[in-house]
Design an enzyme around this catalytic site. Structure first.
Site, short mmCIF file in Angstrom:
data_model
loop_
_atom_site.label_atom_id
_atom_site.label_comp_id
_atom_site.label_asym_id
_atom_site.label_seq_id
_atom_site.Cartn_x
_atom_site.Cartn_y
_atom_site.Cartn_z
N ARG A 106 0.35 -1.62 -0.03
CA ARG A 106 0.11 -0.36 0.05
C ARG A 106 0.80 1.15 0.11
O ARG A 106 0.34 2.27 -0.24
CB ARG A 106 -0.94 0.09 1.12
CG ARG A 106 -2.51 0.19 0.65
CD ARG A 106 -2.89 -0.31 2.86
NE ARG A 106 -4.05 0.27 2.23
CZ ARG A 106 -5.87 -0.61 2.10
NH1 ARG A 106 -5.43 -1.15 2.33
NH2 ARG A 106 -6.88 -0.35 2.20
N ARG A 145 -21.66 -2.13 2.74
CA ARG A 145 -21.14 -3.36 2.94
C ARG A 145 -21.40 -3.70 4.44
O ARG A 145 -21.76 -3.14 5.54
CB ARG A 145 -19.79 -3.24 3.23
CG ARG A 145 -18.63 -4.26 3.44
CD ARG A 145 -17.82 -4.19 2.81
NE ARG A 145 -17.10 -3.27 3.36
CZ ARG A 145 -15.27 -2.65 2.80
NH1 ARG A 145 -14.96 -3.47 1.67
NH2 ARG A 145 -14.75 -1.48 3.47
P1 AP5 Z 1 -8.99 -3.42 3.98
O1 AP5 Z 1 -8.95 -4.14 4.82
O2 AP5 Z 1 -7.59 -3.30 3.06
O3 AP5 Z 1 -9.85 -2.23 3.77
P2 AP5 Z 1 -9.38 -1.80 1.89
O4 AP5 Z 1 -8.39 -1.49 1.46
O5 AP5 Z 1 -9.91 -0.23 2.34
O6 AP5 Z 1 -10.00 -1.71 1.26
P3 AP5 Z 1 -11.84 -2.21 1.10
O7 AP5 Z 1 -11.95 -3.86 2.41
O8 AP5 Z 1 -12.71 -1.34 1.78
O9 AP5 Z 1 -12.94 -2.64 -0.13
P4 AP5 Z 1 -12.40 -3.72 -0.94
O10 AP5 Z 1 -12.09 -3.28 -2.58
O11 AP5 Z 1 -11.90 -4.76 -0.83
O12 AP5 Z 1 -13.96 -3.85 -1.56
P5 AP5 Z 1 -15.08 -5.07 -1.09
O13 AP5 Z 1 -14.98 -5.94 -2.18
O14 AP5 Z 1 -15.19 -5.07 0.30
O15 AP5 Z 1 -8.43 -1.95 4.41
C1 AP5 Z 1 -8.92 -1.14 6.26
C2 AP5 Z 1 -7.72 -0.24 6.73
O16 AP5 Z 1 -6.93 -1.35 7.51
C3 AP5 Z 1 -6.85 0.24 6.03
O17 AP5 Z 1 -7.71 1.80 5.95
C4 AP5 Z 1 -5.07 0.61 6.99
O18 AP5 Z 1 -5.41 1.11 7.79
C5 AP5 Z 1 -4.99 -0.57 7.64
N1 AP5 Z 1 -4.47 -1.72 6.52
C6 AP5 Z 1 -4.76 -1.98 5.61
N2 AP5 Z 1 -3.65 -3.11 4.81
C7 AP5 Z 1 -2.81 -2.04 5.10
C8 AP5 Z 1 -1.24 -1.82 4.84
N3 AP5 Z 1 -0.84 -2.93 3.68
N4 AP5 Z 1 -0.73 -1.22 5.16
C9 AP5 Z 1 -0.86 -0.42 6.36
N5 AP5 Z 1 -1.84 -0.12 6.48
C10 AP5 Z 1 -2.89 -0.80 6.94
O19 AP5 Z 1 -16.46 -4.36 -1.86
C11 AP5 Z 1 -17.26 -3.17 -1.32
C12 AP5 Z 1 -18.65 -3.09 -1.16
O20 AP5 Z 1 -18.87 -3.28 -3.14
C13 AP5 Z 1 -19.41 -4.70 -0.95
O21 AP5 Z 1 -20.58 -4.42 -0.39
C14 AP5 Z 1 -18.95 -5.80 -2.09
O22 AP5 Z 1 -20.18 -6.39 -1.61
C15 AP5 Z 1 -19.15 -4.62 -2.83
N6 AP5 Z 1 -19.31 -4.68 -4.31
C16 AP5 Z 1 -17.72 -5.02 -4.20
N7 AP5 Z 1 -18.03 -5.60 -5.82
C17 AP5 Z 1 -18.82 -5.04 -6.41
C18 AP5 Z 1 -19.54 -4.59 -7.72
N8 AP5 Z 1 -17.99 -5.00 -8.73
N9 AP5 Z 1 -20.20 -3.72 -8.17
C19 AP5 Z 1 -21.45 -3.56 -7.62
N10 AP5 Z 1 -20.47 -4.16 -6.16
C20 AP5 Z 1 -19.52 -4.82 -5.44
#
Ligand code: AP5
Length: 234
Positions: A106, A145
């Site tokens: 990241r 979500r």
């Molecule tokens: P993390 O858990 O990694 O969250 P994120 O990157 O913010 O990503 P999300 O989990 O929010 O989204 P996603 O892209 O996975 O979407 P999803 O598939 O769930 O990180 C959380 C925190 O941890 C960070 O803020 C940081 O503090 C820390 N952290 C983590 N890794 C780190 C690192 N490497 N370094 C430093 N800090 C770190 O989908 C979202 C929603 O949309 C769901 O409801 C789903 O059903 C829906 N959806 C999915 N695809 C579609 C589609 N094609 N069309 C319509 N709806 C859809």
């Protein structure tokens, strides 16, 4: 052959992944949703630094205690903490046939460390899938979500509702909302992405490892784009 038939044929042929696939993109782009499916298809681990950190928080480990307030503010956890956790996980034998990493690396420093770590472990350099999406579209995805408390299955009250409200379709588990999915935490998360993670798009593009998918498309369509990349058809 249509998409479904192609995917079924691949499953039957027991295709091997044999490398790391990295999913890169803003919060809510759909990385976790796709990573779960791809990992299942290839029978490899789905790794998520977000999930690992949340597990540490739930267990009250020293790492979890440090990470909790940082994640609650929507900021990135310091590289030093994340890298140690990642190293331990990747050195596990179950990663030797490949793995899908969602949410790591990241920062450019994490990406450089990851490249070195893969070399040291004797693994190939990663295929990087960039989930391109207008940040304006992710607010509804994030605030809608809900995740199963038992199996971690991902739903969305607007786009992917469960059959029984509040209960997982797979195991009937109770659904919960992540604390950082509240509307007021989304802006700082997107800002952290823009400042610290978006530079990785240019970084991996320069290395010739980046492949874009249109993440605004429906889940099945994105899955097909991802599969084509992993199979080297794009
Ligand atoms: P993390 O858990 O990694 O969250 P994120 O990157 O913010 O990503 P999300 O989990 O929010 O989204 P996603 O892209 O996975 O979407 P999803 O598939 O769930 O990180 C959380 C925190 O941890 C960070 O803020 C940081 O503090 C820390 N952290 C983590 N890794 C780190 C690192 N490497 N370094 C430093 N800090 C770190 O989908 C979202 C929603 O949309 C769901 O409801 C789903 O059903 C829906 N959806 C999915 N695809 C579609 C589609 N094609 N069309 C319509 N709806 C859809």
């Amino acid at each position: 052959m249509d998409n479904k038939a192609t995917e079924k044929a691949a499953e039957k042929a027991h295709e091997k992944l044999n490398r790391a696939v990295v999913f890169l993109g803003p919060p809510g782009a759909g990385k976790g949703t796709q990573a779960k499916e791809l990992a299942k298809k290839y029978s490899v681990p789905h790794l998520s630094t977000g999930d690992m950190l949340r597990e540490n928080i739930a267990q009250g480990t020293p790492l979890g205690l440090q990470a909790k307030p940082i994640m609650a503010r929507g900021e990135l956890v310091p590289d030093s903490l994340v890298l140690k956790m990642v190293k331990q996980r990747i050195e596990n034998a179950d990663c030797s046939f490949g793995f899908v990493f969602d949410g790591f690396p990241r920062t450019v420093a994490q990406a450089q460390y990851f490249g070195e770590l893969l070399k040291r472990c004797g693994y190939e350099q990663p295929v990087v899938v960039h989930f391109a999406i207008d940040p304006a579209l992710v607010m509804k995805r994030i605030t809608g979500r809900r995740m199963c408390k038992i199996g971690g299955e991902i739903y969305n009250i607007f786009e992917r509702p469960t059959k029984v409200p509040g209960r997982c379709d797979n195991d009937g588990g109770e659904l919960e909302q992540r604390p950082d999915d509240r509307e007021e935490i989304v802006a700082p998360r997107l800002a952290a992405y823009a400042k610290q993670t978006a530079p990785l798009v240019a970084y991996y593009r320069r290395l010739g490892r980046l492949h874009d998918v249109d993440a605004a498309k429906p889940v099945e369509d994105v899955a097909h784009q991802v599969l084509n990349i992993v199979r080297g058809k794009k």
